[in-house]
Design a protein around this motif. Structure first.
Motif, short mmCIF file in Angstrom:
data_model
loop_
_atom_site.label_atom_id
_atom_site.label_comp_id
_atom_site.label_asym_id
_atom_site.label_seq_id
_atom_site.Cartn_x
_atom_site.Cartn_y
_atom_site.Cartn_z
N ALA A 2 0.98 -1.06 -0.04
CA ALA A 2 -0.09 0.05 -0.06
C ALA A 2 0.77 1.28 0.05
O ALA A 2 2.05 1.20 0.30
CB ALA A 2 -1.14 0.09 1.17
N GLY A 3 0.43 2.43 -0.44
CA GLY A 3 1.05 3.64 -0.70
C GLY A 3 1.70 4.01 0.65
O GLY A 3 2.98 4.53 0.53
N ILE A 8 6.70 4.58 3.98
CA ILE A 8 7.59 4.36 5.05
C ILE A 8 8.68 3.69 4.89
O ILE A 8 9.79 3.80 5.25
CB ILE A 8 6.72 3.96 6.29
N GLU A 9 8.55 2.42 4.06
CA GLU A 9 9.68 1.65 3.82
C GLU A 9 10.61 2.59 2.87
O GLU A 9 11.92 2.05 3.04
CB GLU A 9 9.17 0.32 2.76
N ARG A 10 10.37 3.11 1.88
CA ARG A 10 11.32 4.08 1.24
C ARG A 10 12.02 4.98 2.24
O ARG A 10 13.13 5.06 1.83
CB ARG A 10 10.53 4.94 0.23
N VAL A 50 10.73 12.59 1.38
CA VAL A 50 10.92 11.40 0.51
C VAL A 50 9.52 11.13 -0.27
O VAL A 50 8.64 11.06 0.70
CB VAL A 50 11.23 10.03 1.38
N LYS A 51 9.35 10.79 -1.49
CA LYS A 51 8.41 10.57 -2.05
C LYS A 51 8.25 9.22 -2.93
O LYS A 51 9.35 9.04 -3.61
CB LYS A 51 7.70 11.62 -3.24
N SER A 52 7.39 8.52 -2.94
CA SER A 52 7.42 7.23 -3.69
C SER A 52 6.04 7.09 -4.44
O SER A 52 5.81 6.06 -4.93
CB SER A 52 7.32 6.15 -2.54
N THR A 53 5.74 8.13 -4.96
CA THR A 53 4.22 8.26 -6.02
C THR A 53 4.87 7.91 -7.45
O THR A 53 6.08 8.00 -7.88
CB THR A 53 3.86 9.64 -5.89
N PRO A 86 9.87 6.11 -6.92
CA PRO A 86 8.81 5.48 -7.44
C PRO A 86 8.73 3.93 -7.23
O PRO A 86 9.86 3.25 -7.21
CB PRO A 86 8.61 6.03 -8.90
N PRO A 87 7.49 3.24 -7.55
CA PRO A 87 7.35 1.87 -7.23
C PRO A 87 8.32 0.82 -7.75
O PRO A 87 8.78 0.01 -7.39
CB PRO A 87 5.90 1.78 -7.21
N ARG A 88 8.51 1.13 -9.29
CA ARG A 88 9.32 0.32 -10.03
C ARG A 88 10.52 1.22 -10.69
O ARG A 88 10.55 0.98 -11.56
CB ARG A 88 8.38 -0.24 -11.10
#
Length: 108
Positions: A2-3, A8-10, A50-53, A86-88
């Motif tokens: 989940a986002g 948090i992991e990032r 930190v952004k992971s969008t 980003p996710p990937r």
């Protein structure tokens, strides 16, 4: 993942990579402050968001948040940074001078 959990992991992984490079890092977990991390090394201090969008680094980093981070960093004499992961994709460090304009003026 989940986002929020991914975010948090990032944050943790960015902190880990900075520590591996010799930085001292404090994570502002759950503070809802202007940044996720404060990192210092060799007389430099960075205030890091930190952004992971998936859709881009500024998808959930609006002008008001960018301005708040800039003001806090500048008031302390620190460097404002955005780490987008980003996710990937790979993590990308974006200095404030490359952020979109805020209220008609450059970000930094």
């Amino acid at each position: 993942m989940a986002g929020r959990a991914r975010g948090i992991e990032r944050e943790r992984r960015v902190a880990f990579s900075l520590r591996a490079d010799g930085w001292t890092v404090v994570r502002a977990a759950g503070s809802l402050g202007v940044a996720d991390l404060v990192a210092g090394k060799d007389g430099r201090t960075m205030l890091v968001e930190v952004k992971s969008t998936a859709r881009g680094p500024f998808e959930h980093f609006p002008p008001a948040d960018r301005l708040a981070l800039l003001e806090a960093a500048h008031a302390a004499g620190w460097e404002p940074w955005l780490c987008w992961w980003p996710p990937r994709g790979e993590q990308t460090w974006i200095e404030a001078e490359k952020w979109p304009e805020i209220a008609g003026s450059r970000a930094a």
